[in-house]
Design an enzyme around this catalytic site. Structure first.
Site, PDB file in Angstrom:
ATOM      1  N   ASN A  48     -41.682  38.461  88.681  1.00  0.00           N
ATOM      2  CA  ASN A  48     -42.213  39.654  88.123  1.00  0.00           C
ATOM      3  C   ASN A  48     -43.472  39.542  87.730  1.00  0.00           C
ATOM      4  O   ASN A  48     -43.929  38.514  87.358  1.00  0.00           O
ATOM      5  CB  ASN A  48     -41.313  40.222  87.103  1.00  0.00           C
ATOM      6  N   HIS A  61     -37.700  42.130  73.770  1.00  0.00           N
ATOM      7  CA  HIS A  61     -36.585  42.681  74.865  1.00  0.00           C
ATOM      8  C   HIS A  61     -35.564  41.485  75.104  1.00  0.00           C
ATOM      9  O   HIS A  61     -36.077  40.288  75.202  1.00  0.00           O
ATOM     10  CB  HIS A  61     -37.079  42.893  76.251  1.00  0.00           C
ATOM     11  N   LYS A  71     -36.597  32.837  81.174  1.00  0.00           N
ATOM     12  CA  LYS A  71     -37.723  33.151  81.776  1.00  0.00           C
ATOM     13  C   LYS A  71     -39.036  32.068  81.943  1.00  0.00           C
ATOM     14  O   LYS A  71     -38.775  31.250  80.843  1.00  0.00           O
ATOM     15  CB  LYS A  71     -38.423  34.236  80.927  1.00  0.00           C
ATOM     16  N   TYR A 131     -43.928  36.350  85.538  1.00  0.00           N
ATOM     17  CA  TYR A 131     -42.754  35.414  85.188  1.00  0.00           C
ATOM     18  C   TYR A 131     -41.649  35.587  86.209  1.00  0.00           C
ATOM     19  O   TYR A 131     -41.610  36.469  86.971  1.00  0.00           O
ATOM     20  CB  TYR A 131     -42.314  36.152  83.728  1.00  0.00           C
ATOM     21  N   GLU A 142     -29.783  45.912  78.439  1.00  0.00           N
ATOM     22  CA  GLU A 142     -30.897  45.688  77.783  1.00  0.00           C
ATOM     23  C   GLU A 142     -30.935  46.165  76.621  1.00  0.00           C
ATOM     24  O   GLU A 142     -30.453  47.161  76.282  1.00  0.00           O
ATOM     25  CB  GLU A 142     -32.181  45.944  78.539  1.00  0.00           C
TER      26      GLU A 142
END
Length: 181
Positions: A48, A61, A71, A131, A142
């Site tokens: 991303n 988040h 990540k 990432y 989320e």
């Protein structure tokens, strides 16, 4: 690459070897076998990228349960203050955070395992942040913790009135709303 364990178990800073000359530079940003030898097996499935301006804060988040994500983050343009908050209830550092400045110049990377909230604040005029993740984004899983949560108490290097948040992040939960029961 040099792999540096932070004060929170599982969170790593990765310093790549950068070869510079008059033409520019070259570096390996990810090498699976070396990563797995130093950190462990992680199957990244997606890359991303975001572009943000000064004062934009994205986070804190996380995705719940089986939808949690590991990540590997870095900055390819600009500077950010990056934060990982330990949400692993069995961890001795539960509720604590570790932070690092990632820049286009230092080329550092930050590995954040599953079980952490993540956020970053842009310190330069603009930043391009990339990432890798090991699990798909699942909107229903989320959650967001407020950037100014008093229990976590992140020492953000920008005055609160300069911080720009999304509506989702403005409405993030307090740490204890999500984890103190």
């Amino acid at each position: 690459m040099e792999y540096l364990q932070t004060e929170i178990d599982g969170v790593w800073v990765i310093q790549p070897k950068v070869f510079e000359d008059s033409r520019g530079y070259f570096m390996e940003s990810f090498k699976k076998d070396e990563f797995e030898k130093n950190i462990g097996k992680v199957d990244f499935i997606q890359d991303n990228e975001s572009k943000s301006s000064f004062g934009v804060l994205r986070g804190l988040h996380y995705q719940k349960g089986e939808y949690s994500q590991a990540k590997l983050v870095r900055v390819i343009k600009g500077r950010v203050f990056d934060v990982a908050v330990d949400l692993r209830k069995s961890s001795p550092t539960f509720g604590k955070y570790v932070s690092i400045e990632l820049t286009e110049d230092n080329k550092r990377q930050f590995f954040i395992p599953r079980g952490f909230a993540h956020g970053f604040l842009v310190l330069s005029e603009e930043a391009i942040f990339t990432y890798k993740v090991d699990n798909a984004y699942t909107p229903s899983a989320e959650e967001s913790i407020r950037f100014d949560d008093p229990q976590i108490n992140v020492d953000w290097p920008v005055a609160p009135e300069q911080i720009l948040l999304s509506e989702k992040d403005k409405n993030g939960k307090r740490f204890c709303e999500a984890f103190c029961f």
